[in-house]
Scaffold this motif. Structure first.
Motif, PDB file in Angstrom:
ATOM      1  N   GLU A   1       0.672  -1.482  -0.066  1.00  0.00           N
ATOM      2  CA  GLU A   1       0.244   0.003  -0.101  1.00  0.00           C
ATOM      3  C   GLU A   1       0.955   1.408   0.175  1.00  0.00           C
ATOM      4  O   GLU A   1       1.754   1.470   0.761  1.00  0.00           O
ATOM      5  N   CYS A   2       0.598   1.931  -1.068  1.00  0.00           N
ATOM      6  CA  CYS A   2       1.415   3.178  -0.952  1.00  0.00           C
ATOM      7  C   CYS A   2       0.346   4.975  -0.641  1.00  0.00           C
ATOM      8  O   CYS A   2      -1.061   4.388  -1.177  1.00  0.00           O
ATOM      9  N   ASP A   3       0.580   5.718   0.441  1.00  0.00           N
ATOM     10  CA  ASP A   3      -0.134   6.626   0.424  1.00  0.00           C
ATOM     11  C   ASP A   3       0.427   7.944   0.015  1.00  0.00           C
ATOM     12  O   ASP A   3       1.421   8.530  -0.168  1.00  0.00           O
ATOM     13  N   ARG A   4      -0.734   9.081  -1.237  1.00  0.00           N
ATOM     14  CA  ARG A   4      -0.140   9.808  -1.450  1.00  0.00           C
ATOM     15  C   ARG A   4      -0.260  11.080  -0.430  1.00  0.00           C
ATOM     16  O   ARG A   4      -0.990  11.123   0.427  1.00  0.00           O
ATOM     17  N   PHE A   5       0.272  12.157  -1.467  1.00  0.00           N
ATOM     18  CA  PHE A   5       0.601  13.390  -0.400  1.00  0.00           C
ATOM     19  C   PHE A   5       1.317  14.475  -0.874  1.00  0.00           C
ATOM     20  O   PHE A   5       1.681  14.266  -2.416  1.00  0.00           O
ATOM     21  N   SER A   6       0.523  15.678  -0.818  1.00  0.00           N
ATOM     22  CA  SER A   6       1.359  16.902  -1.508  1.00  0.00           C
ATOM     23  C   SER A   6       2.500  17.401  -0.637  1.00  0.00           C
ATOM     24  O   SER A   6       2.640  17.352   0.012  1.00  0.00           O
ATOM     25  N   LEU A   7       3.660  17.802  -1.282  1.00  0.00           N
ATOM     26  CA  LEU A   7       4.957  18.968  -1.356  1.00  0.00           C
ATOM     27  C   LEU A   7       5.086  19.477  -1.908  1.00  0.00           C
ATOM     28  O   LEU A   7       5.101  20.335  -2.786  1.00  0.00           O
ATOM     29  N   LEU A   8       5.406  21.444  -0.793  1.00  0.00           N
ATOM     30  CA  LEU A   8       5.414  22.311  -0.919  1.00  0.00           C
ATOM     31  C   LEU A   8       6.748  22.667  -0.452  1.00  0.00           C
ATOM     32  O   LEU A   8       6.687  22.908   0.575  1.00  0.00           O
ATOM     33  N   LEU A   9       7.292  22.464  -1.574  1.00  0.00           N
ATOM     34  CA  LEU A   9       9.341  23.604  -0.711  1.00  0.00           C
ATOM     35  C   LEU A   9       8.964  25.208  -1.437  1.00  0.00           C
ATOM     36  O   LEU A   9       9.156  25.071  -2.320  1.00  0.00           O
ATOM     37  N   LEU A  10       9.318  26.207  -0.257  1.00  0.00           N
ATOM     38  CA  LEU A  10       9.441  27.208  -0.830  1.00  0.00           C
ATOM     39  C   LEU A  10      10.406  27.802  -0.255  1.00  0.00           C
ATOM     40  O   LEU A  10      10.261  28.052   1.202  1.00  0.00           O
ATOM     41  N   PHE A  11      11.245  28.097  -0.393  1.00  0.00           N
ATOM     42  CA  PHE A  11      13.062  29.035   0.190  1.00  0.00           C
ATOM     43  C   PHE A  11      12.846  30.475  -0.607  1.00  0.00           C
ATOM     44  O   PHE A  11      12.142  30.752  -1.255  1.00  0.00           O
ATOM     45  N   GLU A  12      13.483  31.177   0.616  1.00  0.00           N
ATOM     46  CA  GLU A  12      12.935  32.868   0.286  1.00  0.00           C
ATOM     47  C   GLU A  12      14.236  33.657   1.418  1.00  0.00           C
ATOM     48  O   GLU A  12      14.598  32.836   2.474  1.00  0.00           O
ATOM     49  N   LYS A  13      15.628  33.575   0.303  1.00  0.00           N
ATOM     50  CA  LYS A  13      16.868  34.486   1.095  1.00  0.00           C
ATOM     51  C   LYS A  13      16.522  35.939   1.566  1.00  0.00           C
ATOM     52  O   LYS A  13      15.808  37.033   0.919  1.00  0.00           O
ATOM     53  N   LEU A  14      16.577  36.081   2.307  1.00  0.00           N
ATOM     54  CA  LEU A  14      16.071  36.904   3.441  1.00  0.00           C
ATOM     55  C   LEU A  14      17.715  37.371   3.739  1.00  0.00           C
ATOM     56  O   LEU A  14      19.004  36.933   3.801  1.00  0.00           O
ATOM     57  N   GLY A  15      17.858  39.067   3.429  1.00  0.00           N
ATOM     58  CA  GLY A  15      18.973  39.586   3.777  1.00  0.00           C
ATOM     59  C   GLY A  15      19.888  40.231   2.336  1.00  0.00           C
ATOM     60  O   GLY A  15      19.377  39.543   1.497  1.00  0.00           O
ATOM     61  N   THR A  16      20.356  40.478   2.344  1.00  0.00           N
ATOM     62  CA  THR A  16      21.806  40.516   1.428  1.00  0.00           C
ATOM     63  C   THR A  16      23.498  40.465   1.600  1.00  0.00           C
ATOM     64  O   THR A  16      24.162  40.727   0.214  1.00  0.00           O
ATOM     65  N   GLY A  17      23.336  39.703   2.659  1.00  0.00           N
ATOM     66  CA  GLY A  17      24.835  39.040   3.355  1.00  0.00           C
ATOM     67  C   GLY A  17      25.841  38.101   2.154  1.00  0.00           C
ATOM     68  O   GLY A  17      27.321  38.523   1.838  1.00  0.00           O
ATOM     69  N   SER A  18      24.461  37.676   1.258  1.00  0.00           N
ATOM     70  CA  SER A  18      25.241  36.024   0.606  1.00  0.00           C
ATOM     71  C   SER A  18      24.869  36.311  -0.365  1.00  0.00           C
ATOM     72  O   SER A  18      23.621  36.680  -0.881  1.00  0.00           O
ATOM     73  N   THR A  19      25.261  35.674  -1.062  1.00  0.00           N
ATOM     74  CA  THR A  19      24.962  35.463  -2.921  1.00  0.00           C
ATOM     75  C   THR A  19      24.878  34.180  -2.852  1.00  0.00           C
ATOM     76  O   THR A  19      24.513  33.278  -4.218  1.00  0.00           O
ATOM     77  N   LEU A  20      25.017  33.360  -2.491  1.00  0.00           N
ATOM     78  CA  LEU A  20      24.384  31.630  -1.352  1.00  0.00           C
ATOM     79  C   LEU A  20      22.802  31.612  -2.106  1.00  0.00           C
ATOM     80  O   LEU A  20      22.087  32.674  -1.856  1.00  0.00           O
ATOM     81  N   LYS A  21      22.493  30.858  -2.718  1.00  0.00           N
ATOM     82  CA  LYS A  21      21.206  30.787  -3.174  1.00  0.00           C
ATOM     83  C   LYS A  21      20.627  29.228  -2.323  1.00  0.00           C
ATOM     84  O   LYS A  21      21.003  28.437  -3.292  1.00  0.00           O
ATOM     85  N   PRO A  22      19.155  28.923  -2.361  1.00  0.00           N
ATOM     86  CA  PRO A  22      18.616  27.849  -1.910  1.00  0.00           C
ATOM     87  C   PRO A  22      18.514  26.631  -2.626  1.00  0.00           C
ATOM     88  O   PRO A  22      18.261  27.285  -3.686  1.00  0.00           O
ATOM     89  N   ARG A  23      19.476  25.606  -2.408  1.00  0.00           N
ATOM     90  CA  ARG A  23      19.252  24.521  -3.207  1.00  0.00           C
ATOM     91  C   ARG A  23      18.551  23.338  -3.054  1.00  0.00           C
ATOM     92  O   ARG A  23      19.430  23.024  -1.645  1.00  0.00           O
ATOM     93  N   ILE A  24      18.187  22.138  -3.499  1.00  0.00           N
ATOM     94  CA  ILE A  24      18.036  20.642  -3.248  1.00  0.00           C
ATOM     95  C   ILE A  24      19.278  20.319  -4.018  1.00  0.00           C
ATOM     96  O   ILE A  24      19.413  19.973  -5.293  1.00  0.00           O
ATOM     97  N   LEU A  25      20.386  19.519  -2.385  1.00  0.00           N
ATOM     98  CA  LEU A  25      21.262  18.428  -3.474  1.00  0.00           C
ATOM     99  C   LEU A  25      20.530  17.218  -3.232  1.00  0.00           C
ATOM    100  O   LEU A  25      21.302  16.357  -4.296  1.00  0.00           O
ATOM    101  N   SER A  26      19.920  16.459  -2.188  1.00  0.00           N
ATOM    102  CA  SER A  26      18.511  15.339  -3.150  1.00  0.00           C
ATOM    103  C   SER A  26      18.095  14.563  -2.307  1.00  0.00           C
ATOM    104  O   SER A  26      17.361  15.297  -1.610  1.00  0.00           O
ATOM    105  N   VAL A  27      17.184  13.953  -3.260  1.00  0.00           N
ATOM    106  CA  VAL A  27      15.545  13.329  -2.681  1.00  0.00           C
ATOM    107  C   VAL A  27      16.023  12.239  -3.000  1.00  0.00           C
ATOM    108  O   VAL A  27      16.382  11.358  -3.681  1.00  0.00           O
ATOM    109  N   ILE A  28      15.901  11.513  -1.564  1.00  0.00           N
ATOM    110  CA  ILE A  28      15.365   9.819  -1.059  1.00  0.00           C
ATOM    111  C   ILE A  28      14.517   9.548  -0.964  1.00  0.00           C
ATOM    112  O   ILE A  28      14.305   9.457   0.384  1.00  0.00           O
ATOM    113  N   PRO A  29      14.290   8.586  -1.506  1.00  0.00           N
ATOM    114  CA  PRO A  29      12.705   8.071  -1.721  1.00  0.00           C
ATOM    115  C   PRO A  29      12.498   7.247  -0.153  1.00  0.00           C
ATOM    116  O   PRO A  29      13.755   6.230   0.044  1.00  0.00           O
TER     117      PRO A  29
END
Length: 100
Positions: free
Chosen positions: A72-100
């Motif tokens: 049996e497998c259960d369905r779900f929805s997933l929302l990821l929202l990343f927001e960069k706050l401040g001006t000190g860094s040039t790094l952007k949020p990113r997802i490195l991997s997804v493991i099922p």
């Protein structure tokens, strides 16, 4: 992070980990203004994070009894929202991997 689901015999929650230690757990609730019959419950997690690597773990608590390997497998929805706050860094949020 917002996870939506529609079950009465299961419950989802989200853990946010940093260096293998839990730093926050989601809050469960009922989405306001939702007319989608698929999403009747939600697990929501908001966090302000510093630069680093984090793990998001989705857990499902099952209240009914299932035989092992029932498939049996259960369905779900997933929302990821990343927001960069401040001006000190040039790094952007990113997802490195997804493991099922």
């Amino acid at each position: 992070i917002l996870l939506g689901y529609d079950y009465t015999l299961t419950d989802f929650y989200i853990n946010l980990l940093h260096n293998d230690s839990q730093i926050q757990q989601s809050v469960s609730g009922i989405p306001q203004g939702s007319v989608d019959s698929f999403v009747d419950f939600e697990a929501r997690l908001n966090a302000q994070l510093t630069t680093g690597n984090y793990t998001v773990r989705i857990n499902e608590k099952i209240y009914n009894s299932r035989r092992p390997n029932e498939g049996e497998c259960d369905r779900f929805s997933l929302l990821l929202l990343f927001e960069k706050l401040g001006t000190g860094s040039t790094l952007k949020p990113r997802i490195l991997s997804v493991i099922p």
